[in-house]
Design an enzyme around this catalytic site. Sequence first.
Site, PDB file in Angstrom:
ATOM      1  N   ASP A   1      64.477  74.635  -3.050  1.00  0.00           N
ATOM      2  CA  ASP A   1      63.016  74.525  -3.805  1.00  0.00           C
ATOM      3  C   ASP A   1      63.259  74.718  -5.020  1.00  0.00           C
ATOM      4  O   ASP A   1      62.447  74.050  -5.786  1.00  0.00           O
ATOM      5  CB  ASP A   1      62.198  75.826  -3.337  1.00  0.00           C
ATOM      6  CG  ASP A   1      61.587  75.631  -1.782  1.00  0.00           C
ATOM      7  OD1 ASP A   1      61.362  74.232  -1.328  1.00  0.00           O
ATOM      8  OD2 ASP A   1      60.937  76.583  -1.065  1.00  0.00           O
TER       9      ASP A   1
ATOM     10  N   ARG B   1      61.022  91.929  -7.481  1.00  0.00           N
ATOM     11  CA  ARG B   1      59.802  90.920  -8.113  1.00  0.00           C
ATOM     12  C   ARG B   1      59.712  91.428  -9.670  1.00  0.00           C
ATOM     13  O   ARG B   1      59.777  90.573 -10.458  1.00  0.00           O
ATOM     14  CB  ARG B   1      58.886  90.509  -7.215  1.00  0.00           C
ATOM     15  CG  ARG B   1      59.109  89.675  -5.836  1.00  0.00           C
ATOM     16  CD  ARG B   1      60.324  88.778  -6.078  1.00  0.00           C
ATOM     17  NE  ARG B   1      60.675  87.939  -4.865  1.00  0.00           N
ATOM     18  CZ  ARG B   1      61.687  87.463  -4.711  1.00  0.00           C
ATOM     19  NH1 ARG B   1      62.507  87.669  -5.474  1.00  0.00           N
ATOM     20  NH2 ARG B   1      61.872  86.647  -3.458  1.00  0.00           N
TER      21      ARG B   1
ATOM     22  N   ASP C   1      55.132  87.240  -2.708  1.00  0.00           N
ATOM     23  CA  ASP C   1      55.973  86.991  -3.991  1.00  0.00           C
ATOM     24  C   ASP C   1      55.266  86.764  -5.433  1.00  0.00           C
ATOM     25  O   ASP C   1      55.487  86.921  -6.457  1.00  0.00           O
ATOM     26  CB  ASP C   1      57.011  86.564  -3.811  1.00  0.00           C
ATOM     27  CG  ASP C   1      58.193  87.361  -2.858  1.00  0.00           C
ATOM     28  OD1 ASP C   1      57.814  88.691  -3.078  1.00  0.00           O
ATOM     29  OD2 ASP C   1      58.809  86.850  -2.225  1.00  0.00           O
TER      30      ASP C   1
ATOM     31  N   SER D   1      64.000  81.945   6.386  1.00  0.00           N
ATOM     32  CA  SER D   1      63.807  81.945   5.029  1.00  0.00           C
ATOM     33  C   SER D   1      64.455  83.427   4.721  1.00  0.00           C
ATOM     34  O   SER D   1      64.111  84.515   5.335  1.00  0.00           O
ATOM     35  CB  SER D   1      62.518  81.902   4.876  1.00  0.00           C
ATOM     36  OG  SER D   1      62.288  82.635   3.504  1.00  0.00           O
TER      37      SER D   1
HETATM   38  N1  ARG Z   1      57.464  89.878   3.650  1.00  0.00           N
HETATM   39  C1  ARG Z   1      58.464  90.643   2.696  1.00  0.00           C
HETATM   40  C2  ARG Z   1      57.494  91.044   1.175  1.00  0.00           C
HETATM   41  O1  ARG Z   1      56.370  90.265   0.942  1.00  0.00           O
HETATM   42  C3  ARG Z   1      59.598  89.738   2.356  1.00  0.00           C
HETATM   43  C4  ARG Z   1      59.166  88.551   1.606  1.00  0.00           C
HETATM   44  C5  ARG Z   1      60.364  87.449   1.220  1.00  0.00           C
HETATM   45  N2  ARG Z   1      61.091  87.084   2.690  1.00  0.00           N
HETATM   46  C6  ARG Z   1      61.744  86.204   2.878  1.00  0.00           C
HETATM   47  N3  ARG Z   1      62.311  86.125   3.977  1.00  0.00           N
HETATM   48  N4  ARG Z   1      61.859  85.159   2.169  1.00  0.00           N
HETATM   49  O2  ARG Z   1      57.958  91.551   0.386  1.00  0.00           O
END
Ligand code: ARG
Length: 389
Positions: free
Chosen positions: A13, A92, A121, A173
């Site tokens: 991406d 983040r 995110d 992912s």
């Molecule tokens: N659901 C989790 C959050 O919002 C992880 C998000 C990222 N997860 C991922 N498999 N890319 O903090």
Amino acid sequence: MKKVILAYSGGLDTSVAIKWLKDRGYEVVAYMADVGQEKTPRAAIDRAKKAGASKVIVRDLKKKFITDYLWPALKAGAVYEGRYVLATALSRPLIAAEQVAVAHQEKATAVAHGCTGKGNDQVRFEVTIQALDSSLEILAPVREWEFRSREEEIQYALRHHIPIDSTKKSPFSIDKNIWGVSVEAGVLEDPNTEPPAESFQWTRGAETRNLKERVVEIGFKKGAPVSLNGKRREPLALIKELNELGAAYGIGRMDMIENRLVGIKSRETYEAPAATLLLQAHRDLESLTLDRELFHFKEGLSQKYAELVYYGLWFTPLRRALDAFIESTQKKVTGSVRVKLRKYSSHVVGRKSPYSLYKESLATYSEKDKFDQRLAKGFIDLWALPYRK
Ligand code: ARG
């Protein structure tokens, strides 16, 4: 030409995003934050350049991540919806804050991230960026572009000679850092399907391993972990060691349906061996060293704190105020906790502290008893007074 700082992961991406941003007239600087995700940066740097980045900036944020984010979250006991230790969520605001600093350093007027429009995110990135510099333009290519499938995106990459990771692409992912791994998508999208063995990144193989019970002693000073089995450890080394040890035992696996900020429920699995052991041990030490009222009050704050982190509200007055309060509760959270590891589980088997509030002479049922049981009657009569018939 306008310059944009793209938070670059090395994946498909954000590699495609470089080209996409260039086509819209931006000079693209790829910025990579190292929060312990174990990707080989060399290959990623090459890929960013081949995709068209004018420059690649790598920042090692691991130490800052621990001292400014993980230890505060540990002291707060921050766990979202009872299970998620917030590994992704905590990273983040740090990544985004550093991105703003890079933008200033590079005199860029825009920043970009590779988050989708369905997740948490994007919110965490953008709230942080706006809280730190609202003059920066924010671009979210993945949320806007026209590809309807991964196949289409790969075709676009091939057409534009954007190198694709030659190693087999995982069907999941995955987001990794030193506090844990988050895994979603693929077969995990059916909430009733058991996570297959290959969905586990760190704890895979625990099923078949022959494991003896084992005890690890975790030492804390003012709420922060400082030693393992009596030996001092730097924070990063301590987390790594506990991750390795815990992962071998399959500790810290979570499989949950969680409530995202954007309103949908999602199925995610997590692996967080070190975080699980540390949170467990820390809370146990608090049970020994904090008085009842403080301990109970703090339990409520843990949930609030976790929500703030999950919702992207790190750079806010409430989070800062909570941190100041929580820090003040940690003065006596010094001591050590022994945790026993078994396959898939861990439990505390002992704890000690110079500030222990436990008084054996009061708790004992032996002849050493100093508790005056006659006082209990008067206490209960007054306690019951408002409710007497
Ligand atoms: N659901 C989790 C959050 O919002 C992880 C998000 C990222 N997860 C991922 N498999 N890319 O903090």
